[in-house]
Design a protein around this motif. Structure first.
Motif, PDB file in Angstrom:
ATOM      1  N   ILE A  89      14.060   0.638   2.304  1.00  0.00           N
ATOM      2  CA  ILE A  89      13.026   1.830   3.113  1.00  0.00           C
ATOM      3  C   ILE A  89      13.483   2.038   4.394  1.00  0.00           C
ATOM      4  CG2 ILE A  89      10.914   2.595   3.729  1.00  0.00           C
ATOM      5  CD1 ILE A  89       9.740   1.440   0.915  1.00  0.00           C
ATOM      6  N   ASP A  94      10.264   8.279   2.785  1.00  0.00           N
ATOM      7  CA  ASP A  94       8.853   8.747   2.270  1.00  0.00           C
ATOM      8  C   ASP A  94       8.890   8.559   0.869  1.00  0.00           C
ATOM      9  OD1 ASP A  94       8.314   9.000   4.977  1.00  0.00           O
ATOM     10  OD2 ASP A  94       8.667  10.982   4.714  1.00  0.00           O
ATOM     11  N   ASN A 150       8.528   5.026  -0.410  1.00  0.00           N
ATOM     12  CA  ASN A 150       7.147   4.309   0.258  1.00  0.00           C
ATOM     13  C   ASN A 150       6.077   4.855  -0.775  1.00  0.00           C
ATOM     14  OD1 ASN A 150       6.940   2.674   2.435  1.00  0.00           O
ATOM     15  ND2 ASN A 150       7.602   4.295   3.716  1.00  0.00           N
TER      16      ASN A 150
END
Length: 120
Positions: free
Chosen positions: A76, A89, A92
């Motif tokens: 990430i 994103d 995540n």
């Protein structure tokens, strides 16, 4: 809900433990290719390309988000530092409430690859 998270985390740890032999030593060429391709897809900023790569190698996004290290950075952070905010994103979101504190009681397996990350 907390019980569900514990069960999911336990399952994740068990699936990662199955690959602990590969994580400790040299990877097979297939495994290394899969990891490098996943890192490259993460830095592409295309969630379509990332999902396609994960599917091609039968990888789970959550497992990758928790255990893949690309050029010394978790996947990430690696994507974010290269401006790939869409893929960062997406990864995540796949963590779905899991955190490192859930895994603190056990040894966490990581898969680390280093490659030249110049644009293709």
């Amino acid at each position: 809900m907390k019980t569900l998270n514990v069960i999911a985390t336990t399952g994740l740890i068990a699936s990662l433990a199955a690959f602990s032999v590969n994580a400790q030593g040299a990877y097979s060429s297939y495994m290394e290719t899969a990891l490098v391709d996943t890192c490259k897809a993460a830095m592409s900023d295309s969630t379509y390309k990332l999902r396609q790569t994960l599917g091609e190698y039968n990888l789970k996004a959550k497992t990758v988000a928790l255990g893949l290290v690309c050029n010394g950075e978790d996947v990430i952070t690696f994507a974010t530092n290269r401006g790939a905010n869409n893929t960062a994103d997406y990864m995540n979101e796949k963590l779905d409430g899991a955190s490192i504190t859930d895994l603190a009681a056990t040894e966490q397996v990581t898969y680390e690859v280093t490659f030249e990350d110049a644009p293709e």
